[in-house]
Design an enzyme around this catalytic site. Structure first.
Site, PDB file in Angstrom:
ATOM      1  N   LYS A 199      85.804  32.103  21.817  1.00  0.00           N
ATOM      2  CA  LYS A 199      86.241  33.411  22.277  1.00  0.00           C
ATOM      3  C   LYS A 199      87.715  33.623  21.923  1.00  0.00           C
ATOM      4  O   LYS A 199      88.488  32.669  21.861  1.00  0.00           O
ATOM      5  CB  LYS A 199      86.106  33.507  23.801  1.00  0.00           C
ATOM      6  CG  LYS A 199      84.702  33.422  24.356  1.00  0.00           C
ATOM      7  CD  LYS A 199      84.755  33.455  25.876  1.00  0.00           C
ATOM      8  CE  LYS A 199      83.370  33.312  26.502  1.00  0.00           C
ATOM      9  NZ  LYS A 199      82.552  34.527  26.307  1.00  0.00           N
ATOM     10  N   ARG A 206      72.127  31.154  28.624  1.00  0.00           N
ATOM     11  CA  ARG A 206      70.667  31.252  28.557  1.00  0.00           C
ATOM     12  C   ARG A 206      70.039  29.916  28.164  1.00  0.00           C
ATOM     13  O   ARG A 206      68.889  29.645  28.506  1.00  0.00           O
ATOM     14  CB  ARG A 206      70.258  32.362  27.599  1.00  0.00           C
ATOM     15  CG  ARG A 206      70.609  32.119  26.144  1.00  0.00           C
ATOM     16  CD  ARG A 206      70.556  33.379  25.309  1.00  0.00           C
ATOM     17  NE  ARG A 206      71.622  34.286  25.678  1.00  0.00           N
ATOM     18  CZ  ARG A 206      71.778  35.500  25.147  1.00  0.00           C
ATOM     19  NH1 ARG A 206      70.923  35.933  24.221  1.00  0.00           N
ATOM     20  NH2 ARG A 206      72.769  36.275  25.523  1.00  0.00           N
TER      21      ARG A 206
END
Length: 463
Positions: A242, A316
């Site tokens: 990020k 996930r």
């Protein structure tokens, strides 16, 4: 961990300065009933019952005799049912009691306690806080339990990652189990790599070992309910790293685990008649030579092979292994909580978590519970044709769609592949953070949907 729980409600009947919450429609009658001195004072101070306005009415001796608090319009979609949560930030120290006209006193008392929260781990809270007398007839113990569970969950999210890694999340779960007499098991090391390979892969780059936490409580013959919470203590994005601005709030990426633990705290504290299971995969998504890579194909507990399209879609992956474990038990209800996608925030903003389920009756119950608890959510569709966006040429599926569309939906569809037996499965896509202070919701970490889930389970399973 330092607990920043709000002060407890004072016993009902304790003397306190009366607080009258008043809306626009009720104001003319109330104003007419006031003494001439108080009417003159309110006119001089230009008081009107607009939302958030406060009037401190003096007594004959100059002391504080009564408080008026404006609610604005009390009917319609703009009404804030947690408006009384502003009072602890506005009132001077003292003891107060709510006048029951115009409000639900139990809901206002809960809002007061939620608004009293201060994160106090690293610096002392400023001075004494105002205290509230429990409304007559309200379940003060219940209100206090809910507020304390929310405060503890907020503490977890607000704690920076240097003091809250996977081991500390485990310690918090163990403390919760000890307080309520629950059993707990933790899988790590070689057993984690063997049985939960996606959890191991995501956490392998960190010096802080990943683990899977499995808590169980309640009679074994009771209806089974399982809560799964995403416990990413910090998310760098992995090798798909990020930008610095994207990491600033990543201490909150374990907000799903905090919400699951807070809901479990409420359920166990109330003694609901169910068999509760709480599963938290706890990891740090870091960068090192051991990090998983874009293009890797990873095994999962469910036997499906997952191609990694983006290492920043790690939540996930760990949930997939946790859901496969939960699904094997075929619970009556399976609920997962996760700070999962930016797409849900773009669609619904920070205050309104998205939820997904295939069960129409359960969807209606979730929406109703959110409305009842003033813990709102909005349903998004599990649009089956979008599942093809997760197709992979080399594995059973990819962990991302590779395109800009329907990110929250494709993430939910990915998770559904790992819990095929359980139709009554709800996935909450949370933000887990209040970007600015609102009534009853201080700026900072928030265990969104925890109160909703407790209300839903209480309505189904009672005590």
């Amino acid at each position: 961990m330092t607990n920043s729980a709000p002060p407890e409600l004072l016993p009902a009947g304790t003397p306190g300065i009366p607080v009258r919450c008043v809306g626009t429609a009720d104001w003319p009658a109330l104003e007419a009933a006031l003494s001439p001195v108080h009417r003159a004072y309110l006119k001089a101070t230009d008081f009107a019952p607009k939302a958030g306005r406060l009037a401190l009415l003096p007594g004959a001796d100059g002391s504080l005799a009564r408080v008026l608090f404006g609610l604005g319009e009390t009917e319609g979609p703009g009404r804030d049912r947690l408006a009384a949560g502003r009072l602890p930030t506005l009132l001077p120290p003292g003891r107060y009691r709510l006048e029951e006209a115009g409000i639900d006193p139990a809901e206002a008392a809960l809002a007061w306690l939620l608004g009293s929260y201060r994160f106090g781990r690293y610096r002392a809270a400023p001075g004494e806080r105002p205290r509230l007398v429990a409304p007559e007839g309200a379940d003060a113990a219940e209100i206090g339990r809910i507020a304390a569970a929310v405060a503890h969950g907020r503490d977890l999210i607000n704690t920076p990652a240097n003091d809250l890694g996977p081991a500390e999340i485990e310690a918090e779960a163990r403390d919760l189990a000890r307080r309520h007499g629950a059993g707990i098991a933790v899988v790590e090391g070689a057993a984690l790599a063997r049985d939960f390979p996606l959890v191991q892969a995501v956490g392998a780059a960190s010096v802080r070992a990943p683990r899977l936490i499995d808590l169980a409580w309640g009679p074994e013959d009771a209806p089974r309910v399982t809560l799964v919470g995403k416990g990413v203590a910090f998310d760098t994005g992995g090798l798909d790293i990020k930008p610095s601005a994207g990491m600033l709030l990543m201490k909150k990426d374990m907000g799903g685990a905090a919400a699951a633990l807070a809901a479990a705290d409420m359920v166990m504290g109330a003694g609901l008649r169910l068999r509760l299971r709480v599963i938290v995969p706890a990891v740090e998504n870091a960068v090192s030579g051991a990090a998983f890579r874009p293009g890797d194909v990873l095994a999962s507990r469910a036997g499906l092979r997952v191609e990694i399209g983006n290492t920043d879609a790690e939540g996930r992956l760990i949930l997939a292994d946790a859901l496969a474990l939960a699904d094997a038990d075929e619970p009556e209800i399976l609920i997962d909580f996760a700070t999962l996608t930016g797409a849900a925030r773009v669609a619904l903003g920070p205050d309104l978590p998205a939820f997904f389920t295939e069960d129409e009756d359960l969807a209606a119950a979730v929406a109703a519970a959110g409305q009842e608890a003033a813990d709102p959510v909005w349903r998004l569709p599990l649009h089956a044709p979008y599942a093809s966006l997760l197709d992979s040429k080399v594995a059973d599926l990819n962990n991302v769609s590779g395109g800009p569309f329907a990110g929250a939906i494709t993430a939910a569809l990915f998770l559904r592949r790992f819990a095929p037996r359980t139709r009554a499965h709800v996935h909450f896509d949370l933000y887990g953070w209040n970007p600015s202070a609102k009534a009853g919701r201080p700026e900072g970490g928030e265990v969104q949907t925890a109160r909703l889930v407790y209300g839903l389970l209480k309505s189904r399973y009672g005590r």
